[in-house]
Design a protein around this motif. Sequence first.
Motif, short mmCIF file in Angstrom:
data_model
loop_
_atom_site.label_atom_id
_atom_site.label_comp_id
_atom_site.label_asym_id
_atom_site.label_seq_id
_atom_site.Cartn_x
_atom_site.Cartn_y
_atom_site.Cartn_z
N GLN A 45 -1.26 7.85 11.33
CA GLN A 45 -0.35 8.08 10.20
C GLN A 45 -0.78 7.25 9.00
O GLN A 45 -0.72 7.71 7.86
N ARG A 46 -1.24 6.03 9.23
CA ARG A 46 -1.70 5.15 8.15
C ARG A 46 -2.89 5.77 7.43
O ARG A 46 -2.96 5.77 6.20
N GLU A 47 -3.83 6.32 8.20
CA GLU A 47 -5.02 6.94 7.59
C GLU A 47 -4.63 8.17 6.78
O GLU A 47 -5.12 8.35 5.65
N ILE A 48 -3.76 9.00 7.33
CA ILE A 48 -3.31 10.19 6.60
C ILE A 48 -2.59 9.79 5.33
O ILE A 48 -2.83 10.37 4.26
N ALA A 49 -1.73 8.79 5.41
CA ALA A 49 -0.98 8.33 4.23
C ALA A 49 -1.94 7.78 3.17
O ALA A 49 -1.75 8.02 1.97
N LYS A 50 -2.95 7.05 3.59
CA LYS A 50 -3.92 6.48 2.65
C LYS A 50 -4.66 7.60 1.91
O LYS A 50 -4.84 7.54 0.69
N VAL A 51 -5.08 8.62 2.64
CA VAL A 51 -5.77 9.76 2.02
C VAL A 51 -4.80 10.52 1.11
O VAL A 51 -5.16 10.91 0.00
N ALA A 52 -3.57 10.69 1.55
CA ALA A 52 -2.57 11.40 0.74
C ALA A 52 -2.33 10.67 -0.59
O ALA A 52 -2.24 11.31 -1.64
N ASN A 53 -2.26 9.36 -0.55
CA ASN A 53 -2.08 8.59 -1.79
C ASN A 53 -3.26 8.77 -2.73
O ASN A 53 -3.09 8.94 -3.94
N GLU A 54 -4.46 8.74 -2.19
CA GLU A 54 -5.66 8.92 -3.01
C GLU A 54 -5.72 10.35 -3.55
O GLU A 54 -6.05 10.57 -4.71
N ALA A 55 -5.40 11.32 -2.71
CA ALA A 55 -5.43 12.73 -3.13
C ALA A 55 -4.41 13.00 -4.22
O ALA A 55 -4.65 13.80 -5.13
#
Length: 72
Positions: A45-55
């Motif tokens: 979830q942390r990795e997905i959230a990090k990518v979502a923030n960047e995206a």
Amino acid sequence: MRFNYSKLRGFIAEYFVTRKNFANFLGIGTTALSERMRNKVSFTQREIAKVANEATKEKLSAEEIYALFFTQ
């Protein structure tokens, strides 16, 4: 459940250029990234959230961000 990460691969190529840069961004090694991209290990979830923030910074819509990780 197997996911198709082709959209994520395109995102990586466009915004990070290399998988190594993307792995470094996530704070994981290239082997760990490879395992995730081959559906051997799930993205956290942390990795997905990090990518979502960047995206989001790159102006991707919620639907586009969802498609990066959850296309089957």
